[in-house]
Design an enzyme around this catalytic site. Structure first.
Site, short mmCIF file in Angstrom:
data_model
loop_
_atom_site.label_atom_id
_atom_site.label_comp_id
_atom_site.label_asym_id
_atom_site.label_seq_id
_atom_site.Cartn_x
_atom_site.Cartn_y
_atom_site.Cartn_z
N ASP A 155 0.79 -1.22 0.00
CA ASP A 155 0.00 0.00 0.00
C ASP A 155 0.83 1.29 0.00
O ASP A 155 0.63 2.16 -0.84
CB ASP A 155 -0.96 -0.02 1.20
CG ASP A 155 -1.97 1.11 1.16
OD1 ASP A 155 -2.32 1.53 0.06
OD2 ASP A 155 -2.40 1.55 2.24
N CYS A 172 -21.82 -2.95 -5.24
CA CYS A 172 -21.31 -3.71 -6.39
C CYS A 172 -21.93 -5.11 -6.45
O CYS A 172 -21.82 -5.87 -5.49
CB CYS A 172 -19.79 -3.83 -6.31
SG CYS A 172 -19.06 -4.79 -7.66
N CYS A 186 -14.79 4.81 3.44
CA CYS A 186 -16.13 4.71 2.85
C CYS A 186 -16.22 3.42 2.06
O CYS A 186 -15.30 3.08 1.32
CB CYS A 186 -16.39 5.91 1.95
SG CYS A 186 -18.01 5.90 1.14
N CYS A 213 -13.09 11.97 -2.73
CA CYS A 213 -13.43 10.65 -2.19
C CYS A 213 -13.54 10.72 -0.67
O CYS A 213 -12.64 11.22 0.02
CB CYS A 213 -12.36 9.64 -2.59
SG CYS A 213 -12.66 7.97 -1.97
N CYS A 229 -19.08 2.33 -2.63
CA CYS A 229 -18.86 1.80 -3.98
C CYS A 229 -18.58 0.30 -3.98
O CYS A 229 -18.63 -0.35 -5.03
CB CYS A 229 -17.74 2.56 -4.69
SG CYS A 229 -16.11 2.37 -3.94
N CYS A 279 -22.59 -2.02 -16.17
CA CYS A 279 -22.95 -1.62 -14.81
C CYS A 279 -22.21 -0.35 -14.39
O CYS A 279 -21.00 -0.23 -14.63
CB CYS A 279 -22.64 -2.75 -13.83
SG CYS A 279 -23.04 -2.36 -12.12
#
Length: 376
Positions: free
Chosen positions: A134, A247, A240, A214, A243, A191
């Protein structure tokens, strides 16, 4: 031992130490990504948390000159919480995103990578390795996509067929010429649910993210939250998941076999008001092992204040007034002033007017004025 046998044994060892998926790709430059990152910089879409040097992010040989391949690993994490506490009037709760449930994923993924490094070092003389999670230079998702872990989705996550997008990623660059895996074909199709429901419009067509809009980024900032986002974050304290939760590819994906990622409900959905007066020592002791604590308590406290305003929680007024009067941090005083106006309880105007007379910080005065405007 042949490279083929080494790779097979390596895959088996990875599974034995709790790696849920492993893939391989070459150390060739990520040219398409390079163009996209430069475009992001032009559009000012970057968060500022990432490596700024596009060359380092896209050319593995700049990180390990003898690099031949990159190993990508994924660890799955849960999407649901058992016995989740329910907030109510007088006992409102915030929430940490799923990626901050359980132990800090940087620690968990790093532990696996360290074991994988040691395994290779025992079997391959003069092996060269560089690994990262990361916070490294490489883009985890781009590596994972090319290594066949999953496809890069419109929500800017990597979606795996097995675990959905609920996976932590890490990678290991090495001079061993492992055979590359086959990338997975993109399955988002027409989608666009994630784009349509993003609370702040941060997701752009074509799988691009305006990081500065974001909520996952905004909840980590330490400054006063811009006005347009204050009513958007709800009771989110860190991150958050919107999203991801909408899905279709994540439907019925739970991934609850890693005990270290099992959430403590009282930490994942903590009471809001106690966060307002938690000390640094208490915060570190309680939340220090979760990834959502990395920016310290200030952003969490600011977000808790906004969450109480979201709920219009009148019971929190005494605590908010205390912050406005006595907290040394302008961001906390100012956010408390705005929240007091947003809640609009009896006596709020008098409190704000008194605070305005004594306040010396211009930014806080401006927030007091906003609070008064909300009341009027």
């Amino acid at each position: 031992m042949t490279i083929t046998q080494l790779q097979q044994d390596f895959i088996a060892y990875a599974a034995s130490i709790g790696v849920d998926k492993i893939g391989f790709t070459t150390a060739a430059p990520f040219m398409e990504l390079k163009n996209r990152l430069r475009r992001q910089q032009e559009l000012n879409f970057q968060s500022g948390f990432e490596e700024s040097d596009v060359e380092l992010r896209t050319e593995p040989t700049k990180l390990l000159p003898q690099a031949e391949s990159i190993v990508s690993i994924a660890l799955a994490y849960p999407s649901r919480m058992d016995n989740a506490p329910i907030g109510k009037k007088g006992e409102r709760r915030g929430i940490f995103c799923r990626a901050s449930w359980g132990v800090d994923y940087h620690v968990a993924v790093r532990e696996r990578l360290t074991k994988l490094e040691a395994w290779l070092q025992e079997r391959v003389p003069n092996v060269q390795i560089r690994s990262m999670v990361d916070t490294g230079e490489l883009v985890d998702r781009a590596v994972a996509e090319r290594a066949g872990i999953g496809w890069s989705a419109k929500n800017c996550s990597v979606i795996t067929p097995e675990f959905g997008s609920y996976v932590y990623l890490g990678e290991l660059i090495t001079n061993i010429p492992f055979a590359p895996s086959t990338p997975i074909e993109e399955e988002c199709g027409d989608c666009r649910l994630c784009i349509d429901v993003c609370p702040t419009g941060a997701l752009i067509e074509g799988g691009q993210l305006d990081s500065k809009r974001c909520i996952a980024f905004l909840t980590q900032t330490k400054t006063m939250l811009p006005d347009e986002f204050r009513t958007k974050i709800g009771n989110r304290l860190y991150g958050c998941d919107t999203c991801q939760t909408v899905c279709p590819k994540n439907k019925r994906k739970h991934n609850d076999w890693h005990e270290e990622f099992t959430p403590d409900p009282e930490l994942a959905k903590p009471l809001l008001e106690p966060l307002l007066h938690i000390s640094n020592k208490e915060f570190k002791a309680k939340f220090g092992h979760v990834s959502g604590s990395w920016r310290g308590k200030k952003p969490i406290q600011r977000n808790a204040i906004l969450a109480l305003a979201h709920f219009k929680e009148e019971a929190a007024m005494p605590a908010l007034v205390e912050l406005l009067k006595k907290d040394e941090r302008p961001v906390i005083r100012g956010t408390a002033a705005w929240a007091i106006g947003k809640i609009g309880a009896d006596g709020a105007e008098e409190v704000l007017l008194q605070a305005k007379e004594k306040e010396a910080d211009e930014q806080v005065v401006a927030e007091i004025e906003k609070g008064l405007q909300l009341l009027r």
